[in-house]
Design an enzyme around this catalytic site. Structure first.
Site, PDB file in Angstrom:
ATOM      1  N   GLY A  55     -25.393  36.236  63.122  1.00 42.28           N
ATOM      2  CA  GLY A  55     -25.606  37.844  63.072  1.00 42.28           C
ATOM      3  C   GLY A  55     -24.130  38.384  63.162  1.00 42.28           C
ATOM      4  O   GLY A  55     -23.514  37.899  63.935  1.00 42.28           O
ATOM      5  N   CYS A  82     -25.101  29.794  66.378  1.00 41.47           N
ATOM      6  CA  CYS A  82     -24.101  30.928  66.619  1.00 41.47           C
ATOM      7  C   CYS A  82     -24.931  32.039  67.184  1.00 41.47           C
ATOM      8  O   CYS A  82     -25.490  32.026  68.658  1.00 41.47           O
ATOM      9  CB  CYS A  82     -23.631  31.522  65.202  1.00 41.47           C
ATOM     10  SG  CYS A  82     -22.102  32.368  65.621  1.00 41.47           S
ATOM     11  N   TYR A  83     -25.089  33.358  66.552  1.00 46.99           N
ATOM     12  CA  TYR A  83     -25.981  34.413  67.247  1.00 46.99           C
ATOM     13  C   TYR A  83     -27.155  33.841  67.667  1.00 46.99           C
ATOM     14  O   TYR A  83     -27.554  34.299  68.644  1.00 46.99           O
ATOM     15  CB  TYR A  83     -25.991  35.519  66.144  1.00 46.99           C
ATOM     16  CG  TYR A  83     -26.726  36.946  66.853  1.00 46.99           C
ATOM     17  CD1 TYR A  83     -25.966  37.761  67.215  1.00 46.99           C
ATOM     18  CD2 TYR A  83     -28.155  36.912  66.642  1.00 46.99           C
ATOM     19  CE1 TYR A  83     -26.479  39.046  67.841  1.00 46.99           C
ATOM     20  CE2 TYR A  83     -28.748  38.134  67.064  1.00 46.99           C
ATOM     21  CZ  TYR A  83     -28.153  39.128  67.638  1.00 46.99           C
ATOM     22  OH  TYR A  83     -28.736  40.119  68.197  1.00 46.99           O
ATOM     23  N   HIS A 169     -21.564  26.400  62.911  1.00 47.95           N
ATOM     24  CA  HIS A 169     -22.445  26.647  61.774  1.00 47.95           C
ATOM     25  C   HIS A 169     -22.493  25.503  60.917  1.00 47.95           C
ATOM     26  O   HIS A 169     -21.636  25.100  60.311  1.00 47.95           O
ATOM     27  CB  HIS A 169     -21.895  27.605  60.900  1.00 47.95           C
ATOM     28  CG  HIS A 169     -21.714  29.422  61.196  1.00 47.95           C
ATOM     29  ND1 HIS A 169     -22.893  29.983  61.136  1.00 47.95           N
ATOM     30  CD2 HIS A 169     -21.039  30.130  61.755  1.00 47.95           C
ATOM     31  CE1 HIS A 169     -22.794  31.010  61.912  1.00 47.95           C
ATOM     32  NE2 HIS A 169     -21.455  31.139  62.233  1.00 47.95           N
ATOM     33  N   GLU A 171     -24.306  24.696  58.521  1.00 45.63           N
ATOM     34  CA  GLU A 171     -24.602  25.012  57.234  1.00 45.63           C
ATOM     35  C   GLU A 171     -23.395  25.060  56.256  1.00 45.63           C
ATOM     36  O   GLU A 171     -23.505  25.015  54.969  1.00 45.63           O
ATOM     37  CB  GLU A 171     -25.568  26.251  57.022  1.00 45.63           C
ATOM     38  CG  GLU A 171     -24.851  27.563  57.425  1.00 45.63           C
ATOM     39  CD  GLU A 171     -24.959  27.928  58.801  1.00 45.63           C
ATOM     40  OE1 GLU A 171     -25.062  27.051  59.816  1.00 45.63           O
ATOM     41  OE2 GLU A 171     -24.633  29.233  59.116  1.00 45.63           O
ATOM     42  N   ASP A 227     -32.196  30.915  34.151  1.00 42.86           N
ATOM     43  CA  ASP A 227     -33.536  31.208  34.846  1.00 42.86           C
ATOM     44  C   ASP A 227     -34.518  31.475  33.809  1.00 42.86           C
ATOM     45  O   ASP A 227     -35.747  30.789  34.018  1.00 42.86           O
ATOM     46  CB  ASP A 227     -33.348  32.363  35.657  1.00 42.86           C
ATOM     47  CG  ASP A 227     -32.209  32.125  36.661  1.00 42.86           C
ATOM     48  OD1 ASP A 227     -31.795  31.011  37.050  1.00 42.86           O
ATOM     49  OD2 ASP A 227     -31.656  33.195  37.377  1.00 42.86           O
ATOM     50  N   LYS A 370     -31.095  28.658  42.892  1.00 41.12           N
ATOM     51  CA  LYS A 370     -30.344  28.410  41.587  1.00 41.12           C
ATOM     52  C   LYS A 370     -30.227  26.974  41.425  1.00 41.12           C
ATOM     53  O   LYS A 370     -30.661  26.273  40.482  1.00 41.12           O
ATOM     54  CB  LYS A 370     -29.078  29.034  41.475  1.00 41.12           C
ATOM     55  CG  LYS A 370     -28.387  29.074  39.998  1.00 41.12           C
ATOM     56  CD  LYS A 370     -28.888  30.315  39.390  1.00 41.12           C
ATOM     57  CE  LYS A 370     -28.316  30.564  38.279  1.00 41.12           C
ATOM     58  NZ  LYS A 370     -28.934  31.888  37.607  1.00 41.12           N
TER      59      LYS A 370
END
Ligand code: XMP
Length: 514
Positions: A55, A82-83, A169, A171, A227, A370
């Site tokens: 954040g 992190c945050y 991080h 990710e 989509d 997606k």
């Protein structure tokens, strides 16, 4: 549906969706919730694990995004990133403050391999750091499991309580072994089974749609984009010709796109459904005549699309369901999911018409990212060409022609774009570049062709790489490829005598060129 899931609690970090995607890549369903979500609601969802995101704030500041101590006492494993890591430490009695040295970028972290998170990770591993604050002192009960020279607590855990904090991080791909760490959290700590699979999703959705629709009728606006195509096929597999798809060709599609969509969804295609193609080119060109201002063009195209769609819908009469190709990022970005809400003002083809007579909206892809939509598409047997189609804006080429849109200019940009795409594919780059297209500038300039002076338009080639479409970097296309495109465009596209390559990143530019 009561499926196994991990939840991401969003503190406004820029990677919230990425965290959820990575968890899903491990085969576990994952949803994003705001940090303001009530603790009772979280308990009731009974997630297998909770991940706290990064954040933008300092967690010790007055009014900073926070969560109660109870979150760590639910008996559900928690991983703070992190945050989220700092908040966990602060809440449980550690100390967080401004770091003497700000860490940003790829940093080598030394990890303790006896941790469940790091068992199969190298002892020294490159991780992505981005923080001004740091955990100066861990909370009582925790042990430190990761360090860098400037960060005494790069990772900490309290194994018995299933609480894990990491300063970096996992990710982002820059954290070389981040995927392993998240996988370890999901399987070793949270003991997930890994039930999130796209083939199972497709089968379950088809069943659920059948039950919901019964003998009712459904209407779907088909744009030819990924989509709406996947939503239409899913619906068609479930309810066959109780489904009607209306495809509006606004004359601002890429070269041959209208016919390609018809080939797949029309009467000669493999699916059972009612397909209506409306060739409304003239109507759109007429409305756009003399209009130069981009927002105005967008508005006109969006509104005209709705008018055309409504007219068709009226002919069909009342339906029970209006199908929309909404996907999970749309849900998150419209503020319903996470915290970092970005309200899109795009006029999407498939936006909600006012006067269509329907009872309920149906959004069969609402839970999917997606890449998952693409997997479902392949699972359903939709041609790869369609499944891997690039993002294409609802207003189409209308916003890739700077200034007034005319039928002649549409042809120029269609031809140039087709050549560009062909050459990119020939060079094997089509799956590596995020989004690329040709646009027609509003500039004419002098050139010479053979012995003749020309005064023609300049085409701009654009190519960007992006994670979230909010920011983008210009793609580095080999010069030979660009030169070839330039040559072909000049030779093959009438009315064009210059080709430019757009070097602008986003920001300050946008991805589209309007
Ligand atoms: P910009 O140009 O805003 O584009 O940087 C970001 C992404 O959004 C797409 N885009 C649109 N998509 N309707 C859409 O469905 C629109 O009106 C629209 N405008 C931009 C753009 O192609 C890029 O992927």
């Amino acid at each position: 549906m009561n499926r196994e899931k991990i939840i991401v609690i969003d503190f406004g970090g820029q990677y919230n969706q990425l965290v959820a995607r990575r968890v899903r890549e491990c085969g576990v369903y994952c949803e994003i919730y705001s940090y303001k979500t009530d603790i009772g609601q979280i308990r009731d969802m009974a997630p297998k694990g909770i991940i706290l995101t990064g954040g933008p704030n300092s967690c010790y500041e007055e009014g900073a995004a926070s969560c109660g101590r109870e979150l760590f006492e639910l008996g559900i494993p928690v991983l703070g990133l992190c945050y989220g890591a700092q908040l966990m430490m602060l809440t449980l009695g550690g100390h967080v403050c401004k770091a003497p040295v700000r860490e940003y970028g790829k940093i080598e972290v030394t990890v303790d391999k006896s941790s469940k998170l790091f068992g199969d990770v190298s002892e020294k591993t490159i991780c992505w750091m981005s923080h001004n604050d740091y955990i100066e002192k861990k909370a009582p009960g925790f042990r430190i499991t990761g360090r860098t020279p400037d960060c005494p607590v790069a990772a900490a855990e309290w194994e018995e309580k299933d609480l894990y904090a990491i300063q970096f991080h996992p990710e982002v791909l820059h954290t070389q072994e981040g995927a392993k760490m998240l996988r370890n959290f999901v399987y070793q700590v949270c003991h997930c089974e890994g039930t999130w699979k796209m083939d199972a999703f497709a089968a379950a959705s088809i069943q659920a749609i059948r039950e919901k629709v019964g003998k009712g009728k459904a209407l779907c606006a088909l744009s030819g984009g990924v989509d709406s195509s996947v939503a239409a096929v899913l619906m068609s597999k479930a309810i066959g010709n109780q489904l009607t798809c209306v495809f509006v060709d606004h004359g601002l599609l890429r070269k041959n796109e209208g016919d390609e969509v018809e080939e797949v969804f029309g009467p000669k295609g493999p699916y059972e459904l009612n397909f209506i193609r409306v060739n409304a080119q003239e109507r759109f060109y007429e409305k756009l005549r003399g209009v130069e201002e981009p927002e105005q063009k967008r508005k006109i195209i969006g509104e005209e699309f709705i008018r055309v769609f409504e007219e068709e819908a009226k002919k069909i009469g009342a339906v029970d369901f209006l199908v929309q190709g909404t996907i999970y990022p749309d849900v998150v970005e419209s503020g319903l999911g996470g915290e970092s809400a970005v309200i899109k003002s795009h006029h999407n083809v498939g936006g909600l018409p006012d006067y269509v007579d329907f009872k309920e909206i149906m959004e069969p892809l609402r839970d999917l990212f997606k890449d998952e939509v693409r997997k479902v598409g392949l699972e359903l047997g939709i041609p790869e060409k369609l499944v891997y189609r690039q993002p294409f804006p609802g207003p189409g080429l209308g916003i890739r022609i700077v200034g007034e849109v005319t039928p002649e200019k549409v042809v120029m940009v269609q031809e140039a774009d087709a050549i560009y795409r062909e050459e990119i594919a020939r060079a094997g780059l089509d799956r590596t570049i995020g989004q690329y297209f040709a646009a027609l500038t509003n500039m004419r300039s002098v050139g010479v062709m053979g012995d003749e002076r020309t005064y023609d338009y300049a085409v701009a080639l654009r190519a960007v790489n992006t994670v979230d479409f909010m920011t983008a970097e210009t793609a580095e296309i080999p010069f030979e490829v660009l030169a070839k495109v330039m040559n072909r465009v000049i030779n093959e596209v009438k009315g064009v005598n210059r080709v430019l390559y757009d070097l602008t990143s986003k920001p300050p530019g946008t991805i589209e060129f309007e």
